[in-house]
Design an enzyme around this catalytic site. Structure first.
Site, mmCIF file in Angstrom:
data_model
loop_
_atom_site.group_PDB
_atom_site.id
_atom_site.type_symbol
_atom_site.label_atom_id
_atom_site.label_comp_id
_atom_site.label_asym_id
_atom_site.label_seq_id
_atom_site.Cartn_x
_atom_site.Cartn_y
_atom_site.Cartn_z
ATOM 1 N N CYS A 59 1.363 -1.007 0.646
ATOM 2 C CA CYS A 59 0.277 0.394 0.401
ATOM 3 C C CYS A 59 1.303 1.211 -0.298
ATOM 4 O O CYS A 59 0.364 2.502 0.332
ATOM 5 C CB CYS A 59 -0.762 -0.456 1.186
ATOM 6 S SG CYS A 59 -2.061 -1.713 1.176
ATOM 7 N N HIS A 79 -2.233 8.442 5.745
ATOM 8 C CA HIS A 79 -2.809 7.085 5.306
ATOM 9 C C HIS A 79 -3.908 6.431 5.444
ATOM 10 O O HIS A 79 -5.152 6.001 4.808
ATOM 11 C CB HIS A 79 -1.452 6.073 5.609
ATOM 12 C CG HIS A 79 -1.128 4.450 4.484
ATOM 13 N ND1 HIS A 79 -1.249 3.929 3.791
ATOM 14 C CD2 HIS A 79 -1.893 3.751 5.414
ATOM 15 C CE1 HIS A 79 -1.336 3.150 3.167
ATOM 16 N NE2 HIS A 79 -1.801 2.187 4.484
ATOM 17 N N HIS A 81 -9.737 2.168 -0.253
ATOM 18 C CA HIS A 81 -8.087 1.802 -0.703
ATOM 19 C C HIS A 81 -7.749 1.119 -1.759
ATOM 20 O O HIS A 81 -7.813 0.443 -1.891
ATOM 21 C CB HIS A 81 -7.322 1.145 0.287
ATOM 22 C CG HIS A 81 -6.396 0.971 0.716
ATOM 23 N ND1 HIS A 81 -5.454 1.300 -0.078
ATOM 24 C CD2 HIS A 81 -6.111 -0.040 1.979
ATOM 25 C CE1 HIS A 81 -3.929 1.467 0.586
ATOM 26 N NE2 HIS A 81 -4.339 0.663 1.759
#
Lengths: 432, 83
Positions: A176, A318, A355
């Site tokens: 990620c 994040h 995401h």
């Protein structure tokens, strides 16, 4: 080209392009950010296969645009993940003011490279095409063009061929944090004098197969299938996991000298960046960032940008909507040496987009640059019930869009594998 | 199947794959060699054969393909298999 170590090459952003849930281009994305508009929708395919999370952020590819701008020979072999990337990269390229009439010209641009971040890659092709044909002993039907569609570097290769790039054309994968990592690595190629420009960003396909993997880990949102726009809840007490999504985003990073020479529009400066790992030691695991690793990464990016922590006006976190959010706030607080209530403004773009894994860092970097240039902060939606352990940061989270002068912004990204990448963007130099 | 029709279909397939590489003004006669004149490489050939198999509902094995050197020989191969 000789490396000049006496004066560090400054890197600026001269173009952007994106395909995100609910936004087909950068202008649309900026509107979505300002309006706090979620791109998350109910996902019938996920429901059909019985996934717990049945919502997602699925971008829409403009096939007519691809048909118009990509030659038939290349169009035929574009896999779904490549289609995402081509749409975003085309917008970025043209936004940078670089010429493009077709992908069939014969010239090589020796000054431009590309770094693509991706986490999972072409999973749908593997599952739906490669697996079944091999099992049926029909592998001959792959022809000569399947390898390039499957290989993890396929997207970078396809884009490099489209634009005739002569700089490094590479792929990075750090889960990620891939998108932000790609930006960091691309900046390095510029600072080392390897090339003058680089497309830098990330891409990830929205796939039930990918989502199923995270569903099995029970780290995705399962309690908002009937209210998709409320499903992505970073920072909230009721966050139940992240919302899977897909997308692609590219920034054109360019040396300041090159940008000034050709009169390019400058969105912002990439003042600094850093990447590291936490070693999966102490409180770091395969799936959770080590606090010390995260703090070192944030501080590394700030030091690389030669800014003081108190110069940072805004943090794009994040922040996924998982149990990692609280820890991330504590790590940011520790890294900047500030109590939570004194932190800079902070929001979670994932509250609007979900995401997008390998593309997330790049999508969110574009969100960061848009807010710097547009002098605003987008709302972090779905967190009115802020997690009690971080309640002190409430005054620092915009619940609706606000006008704000942002001079220095920090982008944080953390990935499975206890890997981290952070970037610092700065207003100027020479901005409209 | 008529030879003229086969040749026309085959040329349509070939042009899709090799149009970029074809020298300007080249005449696509039956004597044209696939590799030297039409610049068809091994990767192209794999994809061209797949396309031909689909268009003509035939199956071409590697041994038969190895014996084909010219456009005319390719037309003859297809004609034989499609009969």
């Amino acid at each position: 080209m000789p490396i000049n170590r006496t004066e560090r090459e400054r890197v600026v952003v001269t173009g952007m392009g994106l395909l995100a849930p609910g936004a087909n281009c950068v202008a649309d994305f900026e509107t979505a950010l300002r309006e706090g508009r979620s791109g998350i929708r109910f996902w019938p395919e996920a429901a059909e296969v019985g996934l717990g999370c049945q919502v997602a952020g699925i971008p829409t590819v403009d096939c007519e645009l691809l048909d118009e701008l990509v030659s038939p020979a290349r169009r035929r072999v574009l896999s779904p993940i490549m289609e995402y990337a081509v749409v975003a990269a085309l917008e970025c390229w043209r936004d940078s003011g670089l010429p493009y009439d077709s992908d069939a010209n014969e010239s090589v641009d020796w000054d431009t490279g590309i770094v693509v971040g991706t986490g999972i890659g072409a999973i749908d092709l593997l599952v739906k095409t490669v697996g079944p044909l091999v099992a049926q002993r029909e592998h001959r039907r792959f022809g000569s063009r399947m390898v390039e569609r499957i290989m993890i570097s396929g997207t970078a290769a396809a884009l490099s061929g489209m634009f005739g790039l002569g700089g490094p054309a590479i792929t990075v994968s750090s889960a990620c944090s891939s998108g932000t990592c790609a930006i960091h690595r691309a900046a390095q190629t510029l600072r080392l004098g390897i090339c003058k420009r680089s497309l830098a960003g990330g891409v990830e396909i929205a796939s039930v197969h990918t989502a199923a993997l995270f569903d099995a880990m029970r780290v995705v949102s399962r309690d908002s299938n009937h209210s998709p726009e409320e499903a992505s809840r970073p920072l909230s007490a009721s966050a139940g996991g992240f919302v899977p999504s897909g997308g692609a985003a590219f920034l054109m990073l360019e040396t300041l000298n090159s940008a000034l020479e050709r009169g390019a529009r400058i969105y912002a400066e990439l003042a600094g960046s850093f990447e590291n790992s936490g070693g999966q030691r102490r409180d770091g695991t395969m799936t959770a960032a080590s606090s010390e690793g995260a703090v070192r990464c944030i501080q590394g990016a700030i030091a690389d940008a030669t800014v003081n922590p108190n110069e940072i006006d805004y943090v794009n976190g994040h922040l996924t909507g998982t149990t990692g959010d609280v820890k991330e706030i504590r790590n940011i607080s520790a890294a900047l040496g500030m109590a939570p209530e004194r932190l800079p403004w902070l929001n979670a773009t994932k509250s609007l987009t979900g995401h997008a894994l390998g593309a997330a860092g790049a999508i969110e970097s574009i969100a960061t640059v848009l807010q710097i240039k547009g002098r605003f902060l987008h709302p972090s939606i779905n967190c009115k019930d802020l997690h009690p352990e971080i309640i002190d940061i409430a005054p620092r989270i915009p619940m609706h869009a606000i006008s704000r002068e942002i001079n220095v912004a920090l982008k944080t990204s953390f990935g499975f594998g206890d890997v981290n990448a952070c970037a610092v963007f700065r207003r100027g130099p020479v901005m409209e | 199947m008529e030879r003229t029709h086969i040749k026309e279909e085959l040329l349509n397939v070939l042009k899709r794959f090799i149009v970029k590489k074809l020298p300007q003004g080249i005449e696509l006669t039956e004597d044209a060699t696939l590799r030297k004149d039409l610049k068809i490489d091994s990767a192209d050939m794999i994809d061209i054969v797949l396309e031909i198999e689909e268009r003509f509902s035939i199956k071409v094995d590697d041994e038969q393909l190895d014996r084909v050197k010219t456009l005319g020989e390719m037309v003859s191969l297809i004609q034989g298999l499609a009969a």
